[in-house]
Design a protein around this motif. Structure first.
Motif, PDB file in Angstrom:
ATOM      1  N   HIS A  92     -63.271  48.017 -15.441  1.00 29.16           N
ATOM      2  CA  HIS A  92     -63.517  47.565 -16.817  1.00 29.16           C
ATOM      3  C   HIS A  92     -64.548  46.448 -16.834  1.00 29.16           C
ATOM      4  O   HIS A  92     -64.825  45.821 -15.792  1.00 29.16           O
ATOM      5  N   ASP A 142     -63.266  40.164 -12.063  1.00 29.13           N
ATOM      6  CA  ASP A 142     -62.140  40.945 -12.571  1.00 29.13           C
ATOM      7  C   ASP A 142     -62.678  42.039 -13.494  1.00 29.13           C
ATOM      8  O   ASP A 142     -62.971  41.775 -14.659  1.00 29.13           O
ATOM      9  N   GLY A 143     -62.816  43.236 -12.972  1.00 27.27           N
ATOM     10  CA  GLY A 143     -63.398  44.361 -13.723  1.00 27.27           C
ATOM     11  C   GLY A 143     -64.801  44.688 -13.232  1.00 27.27           C
ATOM     12  O   GLY A 143     -65.014  45.721 -12.596  1.00 27.27           O
ATOM     13  N   GLU A 159     -59.289  46.471 -21.213  1.00 29.46           N
ATOM     14  CA  GLU A 159     -58.278  46.479 -20.152  1.00 29.46           C
ATOM     15  C   GLU A 159     -57.393  45.249 -20.260  1.00 29.46           C
ATOM     16  O   GLU A 159     -56.192  45.294 -20.024  1.00 29.46           O
ATOM     17  N   GLU A 160     -58.009  44.117 -20.599  1.00 28.05           N
ATOM     18  CA  GLU A 160     -57.242  42.863 -20.613  1.00 28.05           C
ATOM     19  C   GLU A 160     -56.352  42.736 -21.841  1.00 28.05           C
ATOM     20  O   GLU A 160     -55.447  41.913 -21.849  1.00 28.05           O
ATOM     21  N   HIS A 186     -60.885  46.581  -7.090  1.00 26.36           N
ATOM     22  CA  HIS A 186     -60.685  45.382  -7.919  1.00 26.36           C
ATOM     23  C   HIS A 186     -60.658  44.148  -7.030  1.00 26.36           C
ATOM     24  O   HIS A 186     -60.208  44.220  -5.880  1.00 26.36           O
ATOM     25  N   HIS A 196     -53.461  46.996 -14.302  1.00 22.56           N
ATOM     26  CA  HIS A 196     -54.744  47.700 -14.190  1.00 22.56           C
ATOM     27  C   HIS A 196     -54.656  49.049 -14.895  1.00 22.56           C
ATOM     28  O   HIS A 196     -53.576  49.641 -14.982  1.00 22.56           O
TER      29      HIS A 196
END
Ligand code: GLV
Ligand code: MN
Ligand code: MN
Length: 413
Positions: A84, A95-96, A129-130, A195, A358
């Motif tokens: 993401h 992160d992503g 995603e978050e 990730h 995730h």
């Protein structure tokens, strides 16, 4: 954004987007779904995928798919990778995006090796995603798999009161058509998401890359305390029904409820008084709770305990309390067969579980799914201090390429 380089590394790709969505106030990056920053990143990905000759499309749930087709053009048993591009408020840069950039570089590596995939390879970029903007984590993959009711998704609201439907429409998506997409899922054979590691497992093991084994069960709840909004100067302390006091006491009670169960985690990371003025006793305070535990029954017990404590505290402060669930993700154990295959393809990689959620966890209910984690030398994530060393980022992409090569054509390719 600077122009994409021709000989890309993970580090060079991440450098191209390093100034997108920087947050001057919080530090790090704030890239909420449908923001200018996230839209720019999606455009960057589309351009990068196009440069690699991948066939790019955005589906009705806002998921971007970049296809490396076989000669037959048949999209079946696809080996999917990706991640993401949205972030938490003030998050790190890995992160992503690390998974997305690594997927692009893995394609470069496989092409440089002369690999001709026996199955299609696709890179997916999943939106929201978050859940930072609309509250539901993994919104894109939940819509794809039918785990989220489209009507519920359309009516989700961001902090400014905008609905998902309106924001999606402004972003060029037609919200009438969001929802389960069995035809898209039927094209997929397996998913491997790379990730950044969000803990210290690889630091402790002194290794750069791990294979994921499971995702801790987790969920999000909104707790609202309602009281009597009033004047800070004219309302005596004895006469108050102040929901902020109930909320403050609840934050401690939530911490205590989690402490009663080994391995439970409960976090209040966001709290909002309404209307929110220094000289105003709030009429309502909303707080958002994230609870996690490997055993979903324990998560439910922690939430039950929080509900009881919140109701008692509300009553003591002359307020009321209401708890609503925003999203629930049971503990996921990744496909054992795929994990074993990855272990044979990446014999030096240890196997680690994760406490972070995730899209791979959502897809795991529908197809064999696995994850690769890349060492984070700070062990910190959802913070500007999240980090990946350049050398590890490239090792991660090579590991992903090795894994994808084995999954596409067998270990010998
Ligand atoms: C996402 O990173 C989450 O674990 O909430
Ligand atoms: Mn992530
Ligand atoms: Mn995250």
């Amino acid at each position: 954004m600077t122009a994409p380089s021709t000989t890309a590394t993970v580090t060079s790709l991440l450098a191209e987007i390093a100034d997108v969505g920087t947050d001057q106030w919080r530090g790090g990056y704030s890239r909420p779904v449908f923001s200018t920053a996230e839209t720019d990143l999606r455009g960057w990905f589309v351009e990068q995928a196009g440069r690699r000759g991948l066939d790019v499309e955005t589906d009705r749930n806002g998921i971007i798919w970049a296809w490396w087709d076989t000669a037959s053009g048949v999209r079946k048993d696809t080996v999917l990778t990706g991640s993401h591009l949205d972030s938490v408020p003030g998050g790190g840069g890995f992160d992503g995006p690390l998974g997305v950039a690594s997927a692009l570089v893995a394609v470069d590596i496989l092409k440089a090796r002369g690999l001709r995939p026996a199955k299609p390879l696709a890179i997916a970029v999943f939106p929201e995603e978050e859940g930072s903007r609309f509250g539901v984590a993994c919104l894109g993959s939940r819509l794809l798999t039918g785990a989220l009711d489209p009507d519920k998704a359309r009516s989700l609201r961001d902090a400014d009161g905008n609905t998902y439907a309106d924001v999606a429409a402004a972003g060029g998506q037609d919200p009438r058509f969001i929802g389960a997409d069995p035809a898209a899922l039927a094209q997929l054979g397996m998913f491997v998401e790379l990730h950044v590691e969000q803990g210290r497992g690889l630091i402790d093991l002194e290794r750069p890359v791990a294979i994921g084994s499971s995702i801790l069960g987790h969920g999000r709840w909104k707790l609202s305390f309602a009281g009597q909004g009033n004047h800070a100067g004219t309302t005596l302390m004895a006469g108050r029904r102040d929901p902020m006091v109930a909320a403050a006491r609840a934050v401690v009670a939530i911490r205590d409820a989690a402490r009663e169960h080994r391995n439970a985690r409960a976090t209040v990371g966001r709290l909002q008084p309404v209307p929110g003025g220094t000289n105003v006793i709030a009429s309502r305070v909303d707080l958002w709770i994230d609870v996690r535990h490997p055993d979903d029954a324990v998560t439910a017990a922690v939430v039950e305990s929080i509900t009881c404590r919140a109701e008692l505290l509300a009553a003591e402060e002359g307020c009321t309390a209401a708890l609503t669930v925003e999203s629930l993700s049971p503990t996921v154990h990744f496909d054992a067969g795929l994990r074993d295959t990855l272990q044979s393809l990446l014999p030096d990689a240890p196997v680690l579980d994760t406490g972070a959620g995730h899209d791979a966890g959502v897809l795991a209910g529908h197809l064999p799914t696995a994850m690769l984690f890349v060492r984070n030398p700070t062990g910190i994530s959802h913070s500007p201090e999240e980090l990946v060393d350049d050398a590890d980022a490239e090792l991660g992409a090579v590991a992903l390429a090795d894994a994808l090569a084995g999954l596409l054509n067998g270990p010998a390719s």
